[in-house]
Motif scaffolding. Structure first.
Motif, PDB file in Angstrom:
ATOM      1  N   GLU A  81      22.644 -33.329 -37.028  1.00  0.00           N
ATOM      2  CA  GLU A  81      21.213 -33.265 -36.701  1.00  0.00           C
ATOM      3  C   GLU A  81      20.379 -34.068 -37.689  1.00  0.00           C
ATOM      4  O   GLU A  81      19.478 -34.815 -37.300  1.00  0.00           O
ATOM      5  CB  GLU A  81      20.725 -31.818 -36.710  1.00  0.00           C
ATOM      6  N   GLN A  82      20.655 -33.908 -38.964  1.00  0.00           N
ATOM      7  CA  GLN A  82      19.875 -34.581 -40.003  1.00  0.00           C
ATOM      8  C   GLN A  82      19.992 -36.103 -39.916  1.00  0.00           C
ATOM      9  O   GLN A  82      19.016 -36.815 -40.145  1.00  0.00           O
ATOM     10  CB  GLN A  82      20.326 -34.122 -41.397  1.00  0.00           C
ATOM     11  N   LEU A  83      21.187 -36.580 -39.591  1.00  0.00           N
ATOM     12  CA  LEU A  83      21.437 -38.026 -39.582  1.00  0.00           C
ATOM     13  C   LEU A  83      21.340 -38.639 -38.184  1.00  0.00           C
ATOM     14  O   LEU A  83      21.469 -39.856 -38.033  1.00  0.00           O
ATOM     15  CB  LEU A  83      22.815 -38.317 -40.182  1.00  0.00           C
ATOM     16  N   HIS A  84      21.116 -37.799 -37.171  1.00  0.00           N
ATOM     17  CA  HIS A  84      21.040 -38.268 -35.783  1.00  0.00           C
ATOM     18  C   HIS A  84      22.300 -39.043 -35.395  1.00  0.00           C
ATOM     19  O   HIS A  84      22.232 -40.107 -34.779  1.00  0.00           O
ATOM     20  CB  HIS A  84      19.773 -39.106 -35.542  1.00  0.00           C
ATOM     21  N   LEU A  85      23.441 -38.467 -35.791  1.00  0.00           N
ATOM     22  CA  LEU A  85      24.742 -39.044 -35.473  1.00  0.00           C
ATOM     23  C   LEU A  85      25.624 -37.962 -34.874  1.00  0.00           C
ATOM     24  O   LEU A  85      25.402 -36.774 -35.104  1.00  0.00           O
ATOM     25  CB  LEU A  85      25.406 -39.608 -36.730  1.00  0.00           C
ATOM     26  N   ASP A  86      26.641 -38.367 -34.135  1.00  0.00           N
ATOM     27  CA  ASP A  86      27.560 -37.384 -33.577  1.00  0.00           C
ATOM     28  C   ASP A  86      28.750 -37.182 -34.515  1.00  0.00           C
ATOM     29  O   ASP A  86      28.989 -37.972 -35.428  1.00  0.00           O
ATOM     30  CB  ASP A  86      28.015 -37.768 -32.166  1.00  0.00           C
ATOM     31  N   SER A  87      29.489 -36.097 -34.281  1.00  0.00           N
ATOM     32  CA  SER A  87      30.602 -35.762 -35.167  1.00  0.00           C
ATOM     33  C   SER A  87      31.704 -36.816 -35.123  1.00  0.00           C
ATOM     34  O   SER A  87      32.383 -37.040 -36.120  1.00  0.00           O
ATOM     35  CB  SER A  87      31.166 -34.383 -34.834  1.00  0.00           C
ATOM     36  N   GLY A  88      31.870 -37.483 -33.983  1.00  0.00           N
ATOM     37  CA  GLY A  88      32.873 -38.538 -33.890  1.00  0.00           C
ATOM     38  C   GLY A  88      32.568 -39.713 -34.807  1.00  0.00           C
ATOM     39  O   GLY A  88      33.478 -40.369 -35.314  1.00  0.00           O
ATOM     40  N   THR A  89      31.295 -39.962 -35.026  1.00  0.00           N
ATOM     41  CA  THR A  89      30.879 -41.029 -35.933  1.00  0.00           C
ATOM     42  C   THR A  89      31.003 -40.579 -37.388  1.00  0.00           C
ATOM     43  O   THR A  89      31.431 -41.343 -38.252  1.00  0.00           O
ATOM     44  CB  THR A  89      29.421 -41.445 -35.642  1.00  0.00           C
ATOM     45  N   LEU A  90      30.640 -39.322 -37.652  1.00  0.00           N
ATOM     46  CA  LEU A  90      30.649 -38.820 -39.026  1.00  0.00           C
ATOM     47  C   LEU A  90      32.040 -38.485 -39.554  1.00  0.00           C
ATOM     48  O   LEU A  90      32.289 -38.624 -40.756  1.00  0.00           O
ATOM     49  CB  LEU A  90      29.767 -37.577 -39.135  1.00  0.00           C
ATOM     50  N   SER A  91      32.929 -38.041 -38.702  1.00  0.00           N
ATOM     51  CA  SER A  91      34.246 -37.575 -39.173  1.00  0.00           C
ATOM     52  C   SER A  91      35.000 -38.598 -40.011  1.00  0.00           C
ATOM     53  O   SER A  91      35.452 -38.271 -41.123  1.00  0.00           O
ATOM     54  CB  SER A  91      35.103 -37.109 -37.995  1.00  0.00           C
ATOM     55  N   PRO A  92      35.172 -39.847 -39.549  1.00  0.00           N
ATOM     56  CA  PRO A  92      35.907 -40.805 -40.386  1.00  0.00           C
ATOM     57  C   PRO A  92      35.189 -41.115 -41.707  1.00  0.00           C
ATOM     58  O   PRO A  92      35.818 -41.286 -42.748  1.00  0.00           O
ATOM     59  CB  PRO A  92      36.020 -42.058 -39.519  1.00  0.00           C
ATOM     60  N   LEU A  93      33.882 -41.135 -41.666  1.00  0.00           N
ATOM     61  CA  LEU A  93      33.081 -41.390 -42.854  1.00  0.00           C
ATOM     62  C   LEU A  93      33.279 -40.253 -43.866  1.00  0.00           C
ATOM     63  O   LEU A  93      33.451 -40.482 -45.066  1.00  0.00           O
ATOM     64  CB  LEU A  93      31.620 -41.477 -42.394  1.00  0.00           C
ATOM     65  N   LEU A  94      33.294 -39.012 -43.375  1.00  0.00           N
ATOM     66  CA  LEU A  94      33.490 -37.857 -44.249  1.00  0.00           C
ATOM     67  C   LEU A  94      34.903 -37.823 -44.813  1.00  0.00           C
ATOM     68  O   LEU A  94      35.107 -37.443 -45.977  1.00  0.00           O
ATOM     69  CB  LEU A  94      33.190 -36.565 -43.494  1.00  0.00           C
TER      70      LEU A  94
END
Length: 162
Positions: A67-80
């Motif tokens: 929500e904070q970054l206006h991104l979906d989990s599929g986008t954030l997962s590899p970054l995390l």
């Protein structure tokens, strides 16, 4: 009629007349301005954005981070996963709710905070804008983004109902 005259909007239908291109160009320039300082910290701009949230909140759910970054989990997962491999964040299931993935800043991640603030300061200086000017621009861009998100949601709802 020229191609530039064919548009029905109020702005010329040219690359220079497009708000989207001006925003795209400014975004790329801003990210490039951050790059040198962030490279020295071993962070990409997207990783920096994640760290900003974690420096503010220490630990958050994946949903909140999305929500904070206006991104979906599929986008954030590899970054995390990359940030976790670097030792800057941890990812774990919350004991009270196994469905919720919690992302937390590690001590190594917290140690980047002061250096990252210096990068931000340098970029702010590069804009040539005063603090009130920066705050006004940020506020106006936040309002624009919210209106555009609302319009997109409405279009998606209409399309789903059609």
């Amino acid at each position: 009629m020229t191609t530039a005259e064919a548009g029905t909007g109020t702005q010329p239908f040219t690359i220079d007349g497009q708000l989207c291109f001006a925003l795209h160009s400014a975004s790329r320039a801003m990210t490039a301005c951050y790059r040198q300082g962030l490279d020295a910290l071993g962070l990409t701009y997207s990783q920096y954005a994640v760290m900003l949230v974690l420096w503010q909140y220490e630990a958050v759910s994946m949903g909140f981070l999305c929500e904070q970054l206006h991104l979906d989990s599929g986008t954030l997962s590899p970054l995390l996963k990359r940030l976790e491999k670097q030792g800057r964040v941890t990812r774990r299931r919350r004991p009270e709710d196994e469905r919720t993935l919690e992302i937390a800043c590690t001590e190594e991640g917290r140690e980047l905070y002061d250096r990252a603030r210096l990068v931000q300061r340098d970029v702010e200086r590069a804009t040539g804008m005063s603090a009130p000017e920066l705050a006004d621009l940020r506020g106006r861009l936040d309002e624009l983004a919210e209106r555009l998100r609302a319009a997109t949601t409405l279009q998606e709802q209409r399309a789903a109902g059609a």
